[in-house]
Design an enzyme around this catalytic site. Structure first.
Site, PDB file in Angstrom:
ATOM      1  N   CYS A 102     -24.399   1.875 -25.694  1.00 36.74           N
ATOM      2  CA  CYS A 102     -24.198   2.276 -24.294  1.00 36.74           C
ATOM      3  C   CYS A 102     -24.286   1.141 -23.281  1.00 36.74           C
ATOM      4  O   CYS A 102     -23.291   0.811 -22.638  1.00 36.74           O
ATOM      5  CB  CYS A 102     -25.221   3.344 -23.927  1.00 36.74           C
ATOM      6  SG  CYS A 102     -25.066   4.812 -24.949  1.00 36.74           S
TER       7      CYS A 102
HETATM    8  N1  LIG Z   1     -25.901   6.964 -29.516  1.00 32.60           N
HETATM    9  C1  LIG Z   1     -26.411   7.175 -28.323  1.00 32.60           C
HETATM   10  O1  LIG Z   1     -27.598   7.027 -28.135  1.00 32.60           O
HETATM   11  C2  LIG Z   1     -25.553   7.652 -27.160  1.00 32.60           C
HETATM   12  C3  LIG Z   1     -26.215   8.041 -25.983  1.00 32.60           C
HETATM   13  C4  LIG Z   1     -25.439   8.498 -24.932  1.00 32.60           C
HETATM   14  C5  LIG Z   1     -24.063   8.557 -25.044  1.00 32.60           C
HETATM   15  N2  LIG Z   1     -23.446   8.159 -26.197  1.00 32.60           N
HETATM   16  C6  LIG Z   1     -21.988   8.276 -26.265  1.00 32.60           C
HETATM   17  O2  LIG Z   1     -21.652   9.336 -27.153  1.00 32.60           O
HETATM   18  C7  LIG Z   1     -20.435   9.039 -27.837  1.00 32.60           C
HETATM   19  C8  LIG Z   1     -20.648   9.111 -29.341  1.00 32.60           C
HETATM   20  O3  LIG Z   1     -21.594   8.123 -29.719  1.00 32.60           O
HETATM   21  P1  LIG Z   1     -22.365   8.141 -31.095  1.00 32.60           P
HETATM   22  O4  LIG Z   1     -23.503   7.204 -30.919  1.00 32.60           O
HETATM   23  O5  LIG Z   1     -22.651   9.522 -31.550  1.00 32.60           O
HETATM   24  O6  LIG Z   1     -21.241   7.514 -32.059  1.00 32.60           O
HETATM   25  P2  LIG Z   1     -21.264   7.479 -33.653  1.00 32.60           P
HETATM   26  O7  LIG Z   1     -20.412   6.334 -34.043  1.00 32.60           O
HETATM   27  O8  LIG Z   1     -22.671   7.556 -34.159  1.00 32.60           O
HETATM   28  O9  LIG Z   1     -20.568   8.829 -34.088  1.00 32.60           O
HETATM   29  C9  LIG Z   1     -19.260   9.135 -33.817  1.00 32.60           C
HETATM   30  C10 LIG Z   1     -18.709   9.965 -34.957  1.00 32.60           C
HETATM   31  O10 LIG Z   1     -17.389  10.357 -34.605  1.00 32.60           O
HETATM   32  C11 LIG Z   1     -16.604  10.341 -35.783  1.00 32.60           C
HETATM   33  N3  LIG Z   1     -15.200  10.303 -35.396  1.00 32.60           N
HETATM   34  C12 LIG Z   1     -14.482   9.270 -34.905  1.00 32.60           C
HETATM   35  N4  LIG Z   1     -13.231   9.658 -34.652  1.00 32.60           N
HETATM   36  C13 LIG Z   1     -13.146  10.961 -34.999  1.00 32.60           C
HETATM   37  C14 LIG Z   1     -12.100  11.920 -34.964  1.00 32.60           C
HETATM   38  N5  LIG Z   1     -10.895  11.618 -34.516  1.00 32.60           N
HETATM   39  N6  LIG Z   1     -12.384  13.169 -35.398  1.00 32.60           N
HETATM   40  C15 LIG Z   1     -13.621  13.491 -35.861  1.00 32.60           C
HETATM   41  N7  LIG Z   1     -14.632  12.631 -35.908  1.00 32.60           N
HETATM   42  C16 LIG Z   1     -14.398  11.379 -35.475  1.00 32.60           C
HETATM   43  C17 LIG Z   1     -17.115   9.118 -36.528  1.00 32.60           C
HETATM   44  O11 LIG Z   1     -16.761   9.168 -37.897  1.00 32.60           O
HETATM   45  C18 LIG Z   1     -18.608   9.221 -36.287  1.00 32.60           C
HETATM   46  O12 LIG Z   1     -19.255   9.971 -37.282  1.00 32.60           O
HETATM   47  C19 LIG Z   1     -20.010   7.661 -27.340  1.00 32.60           C
HETATM   48  O13 LIG Z   1     -19.128   7.809 -26.277  1.00 32.60           O
HETATM   49  C20 LIG Z   1     -21.305   7.063 -26.825  1.00 32.60           C
HETATM   50  O14 LIG Z   1     -21.076   6.103 -25.827  1.00 32.60           O
HETATM   51  C21 LIG Z   1     -24.167   7.718 -27.256  1.00 32.60           C
END
Ligand SMILES: NC(=O)c1ccc[n+]([C@@H]2O[C@H](COP(=O)([O-])OP(=O)(O)OC[C@H]3O[C@@H](n4cnc5c(N)ncnc54)[C@H](O)[C@@H]3O)[C@@H](O)[C@H]2O)c1
Length: 452
Positions: free
Chosen positions: A290
């Site tokens: 982030c």
């Molecule tokens: N991790 C955090 O602490 C956090 C906190 C706030 C916001 N976010 C935001 O949340 C969002 C997700 O982050 P995350 O940390 O969960 O990412 P992540 O990489 O842990 O998980 C994302 C998942 O999406 C899957 N994916 C990708 N493309 C796909 C598709 N077309 N169809 C289905 N699945 C698909 C991936 O395989 C993966 O398992 C991002 O925008 C991030 O900025 C994350």
């Protein structure tokens, strides 16, 4: 006789299904955000399906396993008994009432937003959309993404000529759209997830109400805002606020080091002020999905409006320089021991991007290891959460975790991540030299410690 389907019957039907915990919730992206969210809905007895293109994740969840450290296999198994299931089959989107998108939003190699995960998801969802569903985007992104990127693909590529519900849309042929940002703080056990208020911006008042009802069943408080763009901007404001304030304390740390002052002591003292001050802490550089990434979503979008986000750029410059500062401090510390960095044996302690979590994304430790190797150091690492570091988006380290026995073999132990499990007193006792970029050795007095 069949009752004709109208917007209001779709609306009341979905709302009552949510209230009765019967609404089927589909969460796309079973990562750090999507999986815990799926478990929250499952705990509240909603039927939940997790969608992911990563078959390994789907298989692990299907067999009752977990790939996220802080989520136990028992939690997945208990969710499964309440109906939680995982799939890579987008055709099942049709069965869902609510579709929540939690896919990554990284930067590309030119530091610009990479929306390909969102657009790929939209292309995959659209053919299976039906009237009366709500689609909610949770991925962090610039203001305008939901309306300018997600909605046009969903509208253009669905098979029923459906439109997103805006005021005056064709009522029985509509779906609802909202944006609601994720606000998780990984590793923070002080605030329960359901106590973090959920900001929601619907494309129209009905979308806000449905999303509000849905999130209201798992979060104690929902915060409606006027539009998806307002919700998108709220998330960016929060993260830019962090990014800029971390840059500020990083800069002040560099000055304090020159002035022989301890920045951590000063921050702790300032934090006793009961108003107008919130403490931020310096470190070896920004990490995680982030804070190093999100601000640049806004600076990119701002250019469309002939606007330069100078605070974001300056903070980015200061924060990006921190790993280089760590290297320079390590060189200086070794120099004082009559050692060149070239050929020195260095143990990097902690490689996760922050303490007590199993997340390596954008971790400054990876940059630091690469820079040390470039200078000719013989680098090892230890981290309780990572037995092996292979290939990531920007690095290819192929390293196996070293043991913590015989720390005296290293010329320097460099603390990059201050995991709580480490016995810092023992580490300082056994090491020849400790460079501490996190103030992990606070309270320990030794000539061997160099703060940086
Ligand atoms: N991790 C955090 O602490 C956090 C906190 C706030 C916001 N976010 C935001 O949340 C969002 C997700 O982050 P995350 O940390 O969960 O990412 P992540 O990489 O842990 O998980 C994302 C998942 O999406 C899957 N994916 C990708 N493309 C796909 C598709 N077309 N169809 C289905 N699945 C698909 C991936 O395989 C993966 O398992 C991002 O925008 C991030 O900025 C994350």
């Amino acid at each position: 006789m069949n009752t004709p389907v109208t917007s209001s019957s779709l609306f009341t039907d979905l709302k009552s299904r949510i209230e009765a915990r019967q609404a089927r919730v589909g969460i796309i992206g079973m990562g750090y955000v999507g999986l815990p969210l799926a478990l929250l809905y499952s705990e509240q007895k909603f039927p939940v399906t997790g969608f992911d293109i990563d078959r390994k994740k789907v298989d692990t969840l299907t067999s009752g396993g977990s790939y996220i450290f802080r989520i136990s296999p028992e939690e997945i198994q208990s969710a499964k008994t309440s109906g939680f299931n995982a799939t890579a089959d987008y055709a099942r989107i049709r069965e869902m009432d609510a579709i929540v998108i939690c896919v990554p939003t990284p930067l590309n190699e030119y530091h610009e937003p990479d929306l390909s995960f969102i657009t790929n998801t939209a292309h995959a969802v659209a053919p299976h959309l039906r009237a009366g569903q709500i689609v909610i985007l949770e991925s962090t992104t610039y203001p305008g993404t939901t309306e300018e990127v997600l909605v046009p693909i969903l509208e253009k590529e669905n098979r029923g000529g459906l439109l997103a519900s805006r005021k005056g849309a064709a009522t029985e042929r509509e779906f609802w759209v909202a944006f609601s940002p994720e606000r998780e703080d990984p590793g923070n056990t002080a605030v329960a997830r359901h106590d973090i208020p959920k900001v929601i911006g619907g494309l129209d008042p009905q979308a806000s109400q449905i999303a509000g009802a849905l999130y209201g069943s798992i979060f104690r408080r929902t915060v409606p805002v006027s539009s998806p763009a307002a919700a998108e901007m709220t998330k960016l404001l929060e993260n830019i606020y962090r990014c800029v304030n971390i840059a500020l304390v990083n800069e002040l740390k560099l000055l304090c080091l020159r002035m022989d002052l301890n920045i951590w002591e000063i921050i702790d003292a300032a934090a006793t002020k009961p108003f107008g001050f919130h403490p931020f802490y310096p470190g070896p550089g920004l990490g995680g999905h982030c804070i190093p990434v999100d601000p640049f979503y806004l600076s990119w979008k701002a250019k469309e409006f002939d606007f330069h986000t100078r605070f974001i750029e300056l903070a980015g410059e200061l924060n990006t320089a921190m790993p280089y500062h760590v290297i320079a401090s390590t060189m200086g510390a070794l120099n004082r021991h009559k050692k060149a960095i070239n050929g020195s044996r260095i143990l990097v302690l902690g490689i996760a991007y922050k303490k007590d979590i199993d997340d390596l994304r954008e971790s400054p430790a990876l940059t630091i290891i690469e820079l040390l190797q470039k200078e000719g150091a013989e680098v090892s690492y230890h981290d309780p959460y990572f037995p092996f570091v292979g290939r990531g988006r920007k690095y290819d380290l192929q390293m196996t975790r070293a043991s913590l026995d015989n720390l005296g073999q290293y010329d320097c132990v460099l603390i990059v991540t201050d995991h709580s499990d480490y016995d810092y007193k023992k580490i300082v006792n056994e090491a020849k030299l400790v460079v501490d970029s996190r103030n992990a050795t606070r309270g320990i007095t030794s000539d061997k410690i160099v703060h940086c």
